[in-house]
Scaffold this motif. Structure first.
Motif, PDB file in Angstrom:
ATOM      1  N   UNK A  98      53.334  37.935  52.422  1.00  0.00           N
ATOM      2  CA  UNK A  98      53.193  39.270  52.999  1.00  0.00           C
ATOM      3  C   UNK A  98      52.826  40.360  52.016  1.00  0.00           C
ATOM      4  N   UNK A  99      52.411  39.997  50.801  1.00  0.00           N
ATOM      5  CA  UNK A  99      51.972  40.995  49.823  1.00  0.00           C
ATOM      6  C   UNK A  99      50.541  41.394  50.158  1.00  0.00           C
ATOM      7  N   UNK A 100      50.270  42.692  50.221  1.00  0.00           N
ATOM      8  CA  UNK A 100      48.963  43.157  50.687  1.00  0.00           C
ATOM      9  C   UNK A 100      48.055  43.703  49.581  1.00  0.00           C
ATOM     10  N   UNK A 101      48.613  44.255  48.518  1.00  0.00           N
ATOM     11  CA  UNK A 101      47.817  45.021  47.550  1.00  0.00           C
ATOM     12  C   UNK A 101      47.542  44.211  46.290  1.00  0.00           C
ATOM     13  N   UNK A 160      36.653  38.684  51.081  1.00  0.00           N
ATOM     14  CA  UNK A 160      36.874  37.930  52.320  1.00  0.00           C
ATOM     15  C   UNK A 160      38.352  37.739  52.644  1.00  0.00           C
ATOM     16  N   UNK A 161      39.230  38.263  51.802  1.00  0.00           N
ATOM     17  CA  UNK A 161      40.657  37.950  51.908  1.00  0.00           C
ATOM     18  C   UNK A 161      41.383  38.661  53.038  1.00  0.00           C
ATOM     19  N   UNK A 162      40.862  39.819  53.467  1.00  0.00           N
ATOM     20  CA  UNK A 162      41.598  40.622  54.433  1.00  0.00           C
ATOM     21  C   UNK A 162      42.728  41.419  53.808  1.00  0.00           C
ATOM     22  N   UNK A 163      42.840  41.375  52.479  1.00  0.00           N
ATOM     23  CA  UNK A 163      43.885  42.105  51.764  1.00  0.00           C
ATOM     24  C   UNK A 163      43.389  43.490  51.342  1.00  0.00           C
ATOM     25  N   UNK A 164      44.294  44.285  50.805  1.00  0.00           N
ATOM     26  CA  UNK A 164      43.952  45.613  50.285  1.00  0.00           C
ATOM     27  C   UNK A 164      43.579  45.454  48.810  1.00  0.00           C
ATOM     28  N   UNK A 165      42.342  45.072  48.557  1.00  0.00           N
ATOM     29  CA  UNK A 165      41.900  44.748  47.207  1.00  0.00           C
ATOM     30  C   UNK A 165      41.123  45.891  46.577  1.00  0.00           C
ATOM     31  N   UNK A 209      46.269  51.257  41.670  1.00  0.00           N
ATOM     32  CA  UNK A 209      47.169  50.489  42.534  1.00  0.00           C
ATOM     33  C   UNK A 209      47.848  51.364  43.576  1.00  0.00           C
ATOM     34  N   UNK A 210      48.080  52.625  43.246  1.00  0.00           N
ATOM     35  CA  UNK A 210      48.742  53.538  44.185  1.00  0.00           C
ATOM     36  C   UNK A 210      47.778  54.535  44.815  1.00  0.00           C
ATOM     37  N   UNK A 211      46.476  54.277  44.670  1.00  0.00           N
ATOM     38  CA  UNK A 211      45.459  55.183  45.219  1.00  0.00           C
ATOM     39  C   UNK A 211      44.747  54.497  46.378  1.00  0.00           C
ATOM     40  N   UNK A 212      45.076  54.826  47.620  1.00  0.00           N
ATOM     41  CA  UNK A 212      44.457  54.152  48.767  1.00  0.00           C
ATOM     42  C   UNK A 212      42.956  54.366  48.871  1.00  0.00           C
ATOM     43  N   UNK A 213      42.436  55.400  48.213  1.00  0.00           N
ATOM     44  CA  UNK A 213      40.998  55.667  48.267  1.00  0.00           C
ATOM     45  C   UNK A 213      40.193  54.587  47.550  1.00  0.00           C
ATOM     46  N   UNK A 214      40.831  53.792  46.707  1.00  0.00           N
ATOM     47  CA  UNK A 214      40.109  52.750  45.965  1.00  0.00           C
ATOM     48  C   UNK A 214      40.114  51.402  46.684  1.00  0.00           C
ATOM     49  N   UNK A 215      40.835  51.295  47.794  1.00  0.00           N
ATOM     50  CA  UNK A 215      40.926  50.023  48.515  1.00  0.00           C
ATOM     51  C   UNK A 215      39.556  49.629  49.049  1.00  0.00           C
ATOM     52  N   UNK A 216      39.211  48.354  48.844  1.00  0.00           N
ATOM     53  CA  UNK A 216      37.937  47.772  49.278  1.00  0.00           C
ATOM     54  C   UNK A 216      36.749  48.360  48.514  1.00  0.00           C
ATOM     55  N   UNK A 217      36.994  48.726  47.251  1.00  0.00           N
ATOM     56  CA  UNK A 217      35.915  49.214  46.407  1.00  0.00           C
ATOM     57  C   UNK A 217      35.924  48.514  45.046  1.00  0.00           C
ATOM     58  N   UNK A 218      34.760  48.466  44.446  1.00  0.00           N
ATOM     59  CA  UNK A 218      34.585  48.012  43.074  1.00  0.00           C
ATOM     60  C   UNK A 218      34.375  49.271  42.239  1.00  0.00           C
ATOM     61  N   UNK A 219      35.257  49.508  41.287  1.00  0.00           N
ATOM     62  CA  UNK A 219      35.264  50.790  40.571  1.00  0.00           C
ATOM     63  C   UNK A 219      34.889  50.580  39.115  1.00  0.00           C
ATOM     64  N   UNK A 220      33.800  51.223  38.687  1.00  0.00           N
ATOM     65  CA  UNK A 220      33.404  51.173  37.286  1.00  0.00           C
ATOM     66  C   UNK A 220      34.281  52.090  36.468  1.00  0.00           C
ATOM     67  N   UNK A 221      34.573  51.667  35.224  1.00  0.00           N
ATOM     68  CA  UNK A 221      35.359  52.483  34.311  1.00  0.00           C
ATOM     69  C   UNK A 221      34.797  52.301  32.907  1.00  0.00           C
ATOM     70  N   UNK A 222      34.560  53.413  32.212  1.00  0.00           N
ATOM     71  CA  UNK A 222      33.970  53.351  30.877  1.00  0.00           C
ATOM     72  C   UNK A 222      34.122  54.708  30.202  1.00  0.00           C
ATOM     73  N   UNK A 223      33.828  54.750  28.893  1.00  0.00           N
ATOM     74  CA  UNK A 223      33.830  56.030  28.186  1.00  0.00           C
ATOM     75  C   UNK A 223      32.517  56.764  28.444  1.00  0.00           C
TER      76      UNK A 223
END
Length: 223
Positions: A98-101, A160-165, A209-223
């Motif tokens: 039952x873990x979703x995130x 494809x998992x149906x999870x909050x990834x 992990x605590x930001x719902x706006x990032x769910x179902x997104x691929x987020x780039x991070x860099x300097x």
């Protein structure tokens, strides 16, 4: 306080996820192949080899957790496949408990790698500048293609998992922080971003992990 399971907690990004999560006061379970490397750490340690996942071990480790942070990835070409196989096993265990995130680290170059769910990716990531497109990206893909193919399938598994990834896509990883802040971009690479410290990737993953706006997104991070 959250109950966090950290996968590959002794790896390059995972060790920072572990330290930052403990410092933030979270209750941590660490999944590692070599528990002795975490002797004395104030966390629950579970031995798990994601190259050959044990479903019962994963279900026990995830039971009661709020979220999963995964630093899973191949350390060499011979280990390519561990990210996709291990993540598929994690997804199954998450459904069972039952873990979703889940927030998982991938790589910036994966956006142009074909996979079953993305058979025709763009030739260039729209966030890449000229130097990245024509110099660094081709070299990186030539050197690490098995790793990137593994991560591309891992991203498919999550999609494809149906999870909050959420997927973190950093460029070249460094051991030391170069700047006090980093930049992010949603579903594209960070423009001109060629480097990022492993510590900052971990810091950003924990924030997402605590930001719902990032769910179902691929987020780039860099300097």
């Amino acid at each position: 306080m959250s109950r966090i399971v950290i996968v590959a907690a002794t790896g390059g990004v995972g060790r920072h996820l572990l330290r930052l999560s403990v410092e933030a006061g979270h209750e941590v379970t660490a999944l590692v192949r070599t528990p002795q490397r975490l002797a004395g750490e104030p966390v629950r340690v579970v031995r798990a080899d994601l190259n050959a996942p044990d479903a019962a071990v994963l279900r026990d480790a995830l039971d009661g957790a709020d979220l999963v942070l995964s630093g899973l990835g191949a350390r060499s070409g011979s280990e390519a496949g561990v990210a996709s196989r291990g993540t598929a096993a994690l997804v199954e265990a998450m459904h069972a408990t039952g873990v979703r995130r889940i927030v998982a680290v991938s790589a910036a170059s994966v956006g142009t790698i074909a996979s079953p769910l993305r058979p025709d990716p763009p030739k260039h990531n729209p966030g890449d500048g000229i130097v990245m497109r024509h110099v660094f990206a081709p070299i990186s893909k030539a050197l690490f293609r098995p790793h990137y193919a593994d991560l591309a399938i891992m991203e498919d598994v999550l999609q494809a998992s149906g999870l909050e990834w959420t997927v973190s896509r950093p460029p070249r990883l460094l051991d030391h922080r170069l700047r006090r802040s980093y930049r992010t971009a949603v579903d594209i690479n960070v423009r001109g971003g060629m480097f990022i410290a492993r510590e900052d990737v971990a810091r950003h993953m924990l924030a997402m992990a605590s930001d719902p706006a990032t769910i179902h997104h691929r987020v780039g991070v860099a300097y």
